[in-house]
Design a protein around this motif. Sequence first.
Motif, PDB file in Angstrom:
ATOM      1  N   PRO A 124      12.543   0.197 -17.756  1.00  0.00           N
ATOM      2  CA  PRO A 124      11.715   0.964 -18.702  1.00  0.00           C
ATOM      3  C   PRO A 124      10.214   0.736 -18.548  1.00  0.00           C
ATOM      4  N   GLU A 125       9.817  -0.361 -17.887  1.00  0.00           N
ATOM      5  CA  GLU A 125       8.375  -0.608 -17.720  1.00  0.00           C
ATOM      6  C   GLU A 125       7.749   0.295 -16.666  1.00  0.00           C
ATOM      7  N   ILE A 126       8.549   0.939 -15.814  1.00  0.00           N
ATOM      8  CA  ILE A 126       8.029   1.802 -14.758  1.00  0.00           C
ATOM      9  C   ILE A 126       7.924   3.234 -15.271  1.00  0.00           C
ATOM     10  N   ASP A 127       6.737   3.814 -15.164  1.00  0.00           N
ATOM     11  CA  ASP A 127       6.475   5.167 -15.684  1.00  0.00           C
ATOM     12  C   ASP A 127       6.738   6.266 -14.655  1.00  0.00           C
ATOM     13  N   THR A 128       6.471   5.971 -13.415  1.00  0.00           N
ATOM     14  CA  THR A 128       6.634   6.987 -12.368  1.00  0.00           C
ATOM     15  C   THR A 128       6.819   6.278 -11.026  1.00  0.00           C
ATOM     16  N   VAL A 129       7.183   7.056 -10.009  1.00  0.00           N
ATOM     17  CA  VAL A 129       7.450   6.485  -8.693  1.00  0.00           C
ATOM     18  C   VAL A 129       6.746   7.326  -7.635  1.00  0.00           C
ATOM     19  N   GLY A 130       6.174   6.639  -6.636  1.00  0.00           N
ATOM     20  CA  GLY A 130       5.546   7.332  -5.521  1.00  0.00           C
ATOM     21  C   GLY A 130       6.027   6.775  -4.198  1.00  0.00           C
ATOM     22  N   PHE A 131       5.538   7.334  -3.124  1.00  0.00           N
ATOM     23  CA  PHE A 131       5.913   6.869  -1.784  1.00  0.00           C
ATOM     24  C   PHE A 131       4.795   6.011  -1.205  1.00  0.00           C
ATOM     25  N   SER A 132       5.156   4.901  -0.603  1.00  0.00           N
ATOM     26  CA  SER A 132       4.184   4.043   0.071  1.00  0.00           C
ATOM     27  C   SER A 132       3.735   4.696   1.373  1.00  0.00           C
ATOM     28  N   LEU A 133       2.547   4.333   1.816  1.00  0.00           N
ATOM     29  CA  LEU A 133       2.113   4.687   3.153  1.00  0.00           C
ATOM     30  C   LEU A 133       2.825   3.787   4.155  1.00  0.00           C
ATOM     31  N   SER A 134       2.902   4.252   5.391  1.00  0.00           N
ATOM     32  CA  SER A 134       3.492   3.416   6.427  1.00  0.00           C
ATOM     33  C   SER A 134       2.512   2.307   6.800  1.00  0.00           C
ATOM     34  N   ALA A 135       2.956   1.385   7.661  1.00  0.00           N
ATOM     35  CA  ALA A 135       2.087   0.304   8.118  1.00  0.00           C
ATOM     36  C   ALA A 135       0.859   0.846   8.831  1.00  0.00           C
ATOM     37  N   ASN A 136       0.985   2.057   9.412  1.00  0.00           N
ATOM     38  CA  ASN A 136      -0.146   2.686  10.113  1.00  0.00           C
ATOM     39  C   ASN A 136      -0.970   3.584   9.210  1.00  0.00           C
ATOM     40  N   GLY A 137      -0.619   3.643   7.942  1.00  0.00           N
ATOM     41  CA  GLY A 137      -1.351   4.488   7.006  1.00  0.00           C
ATOM     42  C   GLY A 137      -0.889   5.925   6.971  1.00  0.00           C
TER      43      GLY A 137
END
Length: 590
Positions: A124-137
Amino acid sequence: MGERIIAVVGARLNSSRLPKKHFLSLAGKPLIERLWERLAKVDRLTEIVLATTDDSYNEPLKEWAETTGRKCVAYQGAIDDLMGRVDSVVKQFDTDILVYVCGDCPLVEPSAIDRMLDQIEGQPEIDTVGFSLSANGDKVIHEGFDVFRRGFWDRMVSVASAPFEKEHVGAVYHHLKKVMPTAKGEVLEPEEYYGTEHRISVDTPSDYRFMRRVYVEWYSGNGDETIVDLKHVIDQVKEEPGLRCINEHVYQKTIRDTSIKAVIVTESGPKVGMGHLMRMLVATAALQDYLGANVKLIIKGAPLEIPDLALVNHSWISELTTELWQEALENSDLLIFDLKEKLDTRFEKGPQLSKKCMTVGIDLPMNDATSCDLVWLPTFFTENAETFAANDVRVGWDCFLLKDSPLWRKCPDSPQQKKVLVLSGGSDAAGLGETLPEKMLRQLPADVRIDWVQGPYASEPIVSCDDLRDRFNILFAPTDLPSLFSEYDAVMCVYGVSYFECLRAGIPTVVFDAVGAAQPGEWQQLKKLFPDNVALDGGDAISKLAALLLSCPNDLHDDIAFKLRQGSKNFVEEIAARIIARTEISKKVG
């Protein structure tokens, strides 16, 4: 009891660049159904709900949902209030976690949604989710969906007040930072999803052509119980330039963009052929793809079914009226006209940059040249170019408005049967179909097959001799003529738009001017450039075609073909620069 996870698909049929796109076919099923099939692969979804608007234009979406047993909520509020529309579903279905999905993204990846839900479900503490960038950005290819916890969604709804904030889901967070999550989950995707930034949403006809090809190719080798593998699509995009280039140039509109409103007036019919309409379809696509423009195409003539035309906002009219010109000038930012007949004298507008509507004349006669702000001549030669004002006319090989096509490759060595394509024009104004087919069959080698394109306004070509018919085939009004060029060894063509489409593709082509359509100076220039391929008449064209088939050349003026491929982009860049200049001048005047 677990959390209620509701996927809400936002969809309306009112798209300015691709009307009714949700019902366009993808390998036999409408786009909206293909999207639903992908979401059905996400097992943790409690419900999948279509969110549309309660108006007559979107009634077909409600009917589709009812017929197929899908849940649907028709919002009775403002049609542009997407936040309100989605919120009505969120409240009605007592949502704990919202998965918002754009209705025009038929490559949404179910496994990616699952990985996002792993991050937020039961936390419940997490409001939304996104995608991380890769190690190369690098960014992921995914687009068209978001995951929000109910509390954060309610906060976004409470601060969304401006029209564009209500029109775009999550704009108050993603773009404006008016509200920020207390905690955000991050998903690191498999490496295959990184590093390929290609469009996988469907906003324009070019996007649809890309997606249609992806779907048709997938289901030609896979069962209907499967869904298109996004990793496979990524591999295709990397390996096939012909697929990638279909829509890689399409402009992605931002939430603050105000679309240019454009009206294009042209004509089509037995007396004028289809050249004007075909190049204005190219202009329409260029304005949509490169500028994100809202284009309305008006055609003088009897209605005709053309697949490309079905993908754009258009109407047919029987005559050009003063009211038509006035409405276009008063309610549009851009008016383009491409007409064979003399410009209506009731249309009078000089190049006054302080006026709202910019006007562009295509292939305009000399005596009408001062009636618009820009003259665009899709020709490599004109005898009167020097009489135009230097800043208000564009002419050259890079000014043609031609449909995209695969580049021709040299014919294989010793083919069993050579294939020739014959293009006699949309109406075959010279009546070539009455006599030329049998002449060609008798004079060309017996191993040559002829495919004759019969235009929509033309009579059926005649082959009366039974012994010759097995080498002769009629193609009636192909839906995408330039895409066929790569299948042939050579083309024989009357002078017109199709001839320059052949040059653009680089295919060996013999041309003759059957009805005197070319300017004398223009024709002389062509004879200098292509002395072996420019014929006096049909008989001479057959002789030159026979010689061309024997030589099968590969040096086809690649420099000219390259310039011809730049025309559409040059066209919209010129228009964009002038509209920006007009806007700046208007600010100063104001």
